[in-house]
Design a protein around this motif. Structure first.
Motif, PDB file in Angstrom:
ATOM      1  N   LEU A   1       0.828  -1.201   0.000  1.00 16.00           N
ATOM      2  CA  LEU A   1       0.000   0.000   0.000  1.00 16.00           C
ATOM      3  C   LEU A   1       0.867   1.257   0.000  1.00 16.00           C
ATOM      4  N   LEU A   2       1.903   1.257   0.808  1.00 14.39           N
ATOM      5  CA  LEU A   2       2.770   2.426   0.902  1.00 14.39           C
ATOM      6  C   LEU A   2       3.582   2.629  -0.371  1.00 14.39           C
ATOM      7  N   HIS A   3       4.017   1.527  -1.003  1.00 11.26           N
ATOM      8  CA  HIS A   3       4.780   1.653  -2.247  1.00 11.26           C
ATOM      9  C   HIS A   3       3.897   2.218  -3.359  1.00 11.26           C
ATOM     10  N   ALA A   4       2.668   1.717  -3.465  1.00  9.35           N
ATOM     11  CA  ALA A   4       1.757   2.233  -4.479  1.00  9.35           C
ATOM     12  C   ALA A   4       1.480   3.712  -4.255  1.00  9.35           C
ATOM     13  N   TYR A   5       1.324   4.103  -3.009  1.00  7.35           N
ATOM     14  CA  TYR A   5       1.067   5.499  -2.668  1.00  7.35           C
ATOM     15  C   TYR A   5       2.277   6.370  -2.996  1.00  7.35           C
ATOM     16  N   ALA A   6       3.472   5.863  -2.705  1.00  9.72           N
ATOM     17  CA  ALA A   6       4.686   6.638  -2.964  1.00  9.72           C
ATOM     18  C   ALA A   6       4.883   6.903  -4.451  1.00  9.72           C
ATOM     19  N   VAL A   7       4.659   5.883  -5.280  1.00 10.55           N
ATOM     20  CA  VAL A   7       4.914   6.028  -6.718  1.00 10.55           C
ATOM     21  C   VAL A   7       3.767   6.736  -7.430  1.00 10.55           C
ATOM     22  N   ASN A   8       2.531   6.360  -7.100  1.00  7.94           N
ATOM     23  CA  ASN A   8       1.381   6.859  -7.853  1.00  7.94           C
ATOM     24  C   ASN A   8       0.865   8.213  -7.389  1.00  7.94           C
ATOM     25  N   ALA A   9       1.140   8.580  -6.152  1.00  2.81           N
ATOM     26  CA  ALA A   9       0.588   9.825  -5.618  1.00  2.81           C
ATOM     27  C   ALA A   9       1.663  10.796  -5.141  1.00  2.81           C
ATOM     28  N   VAL A  10       2.499  10.367  -4.218  1.00  3.54           N
ATOM     29  CA  VAL A  10       3.493  11.267  -3.644  1.00  3.54           C
ATOM     30  C   VAL A  10       4.522  11.688  -4.696  1.00  3.54           C
ATOM     31  N   GLY A  11       4.988  10.756  -5.511  1.00  6.13           N
ATOM     32  CA  GLY A  11       5.993  11.084  -6.518  1.00  6.13           C
ATOM     33  C   GLY A  11       5.554  12.179  -7.468  1.00  6.13           C
ATOM     34  N   PRO A  12       4.398  12.041  -8.127  1.00  4.24           N
ATOM     35  CA  PRO A  12       3.938  13.124  -9.000  1.00  4.24           C
ATOM     36  C   PRO A  12       3.748  14.451  -8.272  1.00  4.24           C
ATOM     37  N   LEU A  13       3.298  14.402  -7.007  1.00  9.37           N
ATOM     38  CA  LEU A  13       3.129  15.648  -6.263  1.00  9.37           C
ATOM     39  C   LEU A  13       4.478  16.323  -6.006  1.00  9.37           C
ATOM     40  N   LEU A  14       5.497  15.542  -5.732  1.00  9.91           N
ATOM     41  CA  LEU A  14       6.827  16.125  -5.547  1.00  9.91           C
ATOM     42  C   LEU A  14       7.378  16.695  -6.850  1.00  9.91           C
ATOM     43  N   VAL A  15       7.043  16.061  -7.966  1.00 10.24           N
ATOM     44  CA  VAL A  15       7.399  16.652  -9.263  1.00 10.24           C
ATOM     45  C   VAL A  15       6.728  18.017  -9.402  1.00 10.24           C
ATOM     46  N   ALA A  16       5.451  18.092  -9.039  1.00 11.71           N
ATOM     47  CA  ALA A  16       4.741  19.368  -9.094  1.00 11.71           C
ATOM     48  C   ALA A  16       5.413  20.402  -8.192  1.00 11.71           C
ATOM     49  N   LYS A  17       5.797  19.995  -7.004  1.00  7.33           N
ATOM     50  CA  LYS A  17       6.462  20.911  -6.065  1.00  7.33           C
ATOM     51  C   LYS A  17       7.673  21.583  -6.707  1.00  7.33           C
ATOM     52  N   HIS A  18       8.457  20.805  -7.432  1.00  3.52           N
ATOM     53  CA  HIS A  18       9.707  21.333  -7.971  1.00  3.52           C
ATOM     54  C   HIS A  18       9.578  21.936  -9.375  1.00  3.52           C
ATOM     55  N   LEU A  19       8.587  21.487 -10.159  1.00  2.00           N
ATOM     56  CA  LEU A  19       8.508  21.959 -11.549  1.00  2.00           C
ATOM     57  C   LEU A  19       7.436  23.017 -11.788  1.00  2.00           C
ATOM     58  N   LEU A  20       6.394  23.066 -10.971  1.00  2.00           N
ATOM     59  CA  LEU A  20       5.381  24.105 -11.186  1.00  2.00           C
ATOM     60  C   LEU A  20       5.979  25.512 -11.141  1.00  2.00           C
ATOM     61  N   PRO A  21       6.945  25.800 -10.280  1.00  2.00           N
ATOM     62  CA  PRO A  21       7.531  27.144 -10.285  1.00  2.00           C
ATOM     63  C   PRO A  21       8.296  27.482 -11.564  1.00  2.00           C
ATOM     64  N   LEU A  22       8.593  26.466 -12.379  1.00  2.00           N
ATOM     65  CA  LEU A  22       9.363  26.699 -13.609  1.00  2.00           C
ATOM     66  C   LEU A  22       8.475  26.925 -14.824  1.00  2.00           C
ATOM     67  N   LEU A  23       7.144  26.893 -14.643  1.00  2.00           N
ATOM     68  CA  LEU A  23       6.239  27.082 -15.771  1.00  2.00           C
ATOM     69  C   LEU A  23       6.269  28.527 -16.273  1.00  2.00           C
ATOM     70  N   ARG A  24       6.052  28.672 -17.570  1.00  2.00           N
ATOM     71  CA  ARG A  24       5.914  29.997 -18.175  1.00  2.00           C
ATOM     72  C   ARG A  24       4.750  30.734 -17.505  1.00  2.00           C
ATOM     73  N   ARG A  25       4.881  32.031 -17.354  1.00  2.00           N
ATOM     74  CA  ARG A  25       3.864  32.788 -16.615  1.00  2.00           C
ATOM     75  C   ARG A  25       2.959  33.635 -17.497  1.00  2.00           C
ATOM     76  N   ASP A  26       3.314  33.851 -18.751  1.00  2.00           N
ATOM     77  CA  ASP A  26       2.570  34.800 -19.576  1.00  2.00           C
ATOM     78  C   ASP A  26       1.751  34.143 -20.676  1.00  2.00           C
ATOM     79  N   HIS A  27       1.519  32.821 -20.569  1.00  2.00           N
ATOM     80  CA  HIS A  27       0.772  32.104 -21.606  1.00  2.00           C
ATOM     81  C   HIS A  27       0.263  30.798 -21.001  1.00  2.00           C
ATOM     82  N   LYS A  28      -0.634  30.132 -21.702  1.00  2.00           N
ATOM     83  CA  LYS A  28      -1.115  28.840 -21.225  1.00  2.00           C
ATOM     84  C   LYS A  28       0.034  27.854 -21.046  1.00  2.00           C
TER      85      LYS A  28
END
Length: 244
Positions: free
Chosen positions: A106-133
């Motif tokens: 259960l914890l492994h599935a949660y780590a890969v399927n949920a926590v991992g993508p959220l950590l990607v969001a944590k680090h990459l969302l600030p790098l998104l372009r701000r003046d366009h979609k």
């Protein structure tokens, strides 16, 4: 991807998988995409003009290192997290009953399927372009929908994907306050002929079993049509909004 800026920069996480590799191929051959950065846990073979790197979703340090590298270039226009784990041989398999539940799985599935993508969001969302979609999308699944759950089973996978849907919804709300044109969504690719679905294809009709290239192309078409009003939701390969 007509809705992104011409010369967009795309990032694909999970590029060694069937769907991830198909996303890389589709984006690399799209004339409106200037560059594709492909990341995977395992080494991948790629053309010399494709930027590749390593990310292990269970190791935040690798995600942070990838983000630091990406921050040295142009802003990001599209991030696709094409990862997920449903089974891994004898240790992890979809549970048919609560009698099969084991905490490590259960914890492994949660780590890969949920926590991992959220950590990607944590680090990459600030790098998104701000003046366009811009778009941040992660592979979810219809079986993660609580409302759509009518047959039970698959506890770890269902629960982890449901958690991912909530994480994406929450991140989308925060993201919209900062960059109103950004889109943050989950994607349901359907049943794709990959290693993830291979043991479970016997009951799937031929018209419902997709090859990875078809799934990637259709999902990119869906992302191209989405706008700010769609952020924080889950969409299927055919554009249908899947209830949470």
């Amino acid at each position: 991807m007509q809705s992104l800026v011409d010369g967009a920069r795309a990032v694909v996480i999970g590029a060694s998988g069937g769907i991830g590799g198909a996303f890389v191929q589709a984006l690399a051959t799209n004339p409106r995409i200037a560059s594709v950065d492909a990341f995977a846990r395992r080494p991948i073979e790629a053309p010399s003009d494709l930027s590749v790197g390593a990310i292990d979703l269970t190791d935040e340090g690798t995600i942070a290192a990838a983000a630091e590298r990406l921050a040295g270039g142009p802003p990001l226009d599209l991030v696709v997290v094409a990862t997920g784990v449903l089974h891994d041989g004898a240790a992890l398999a979809p549970e048919k009953t609560w009698r099969h539940l084991e905490a490590p799985n259960l914890l492994h599935a949660y780590a890969v399927n949920a926590v991992g993508p959220l950590l990607v969001a944590k680090h990459l969302l600030p790098l998104l372009r701000r003046d366009h979609k811009t778009v941040f999308a992660a592979m979810s699944a219809r079986v993660g929908s609580i409302e759509d759950n009518r047959i039970g089973g698959w506890y770890a996978y269902r629960g982890a994907k449901a958690a991912l849907n909530q994480f994406l919804r929450t991140a989308a709300i925060e993201l919209a306050r900062r960059w109103p044109e950004a889109v943050c969504v989950g994607l349901h690719p359907g049943t794709v002929n990959t290693a993830l679905s291979a043991p479970f294809q016997s009951g799937v009709g031929e018209d419902k079993l997709f090859d990875a290239a078809f799934a990637a192309e259709r999902l990119l078409e869906v992302l191209d049509r989405l706008g700010a009003d769609d952020t924080g939701r889950l969409f299927a390969w055919d554009g249908e909004r899947v209830p949470f």
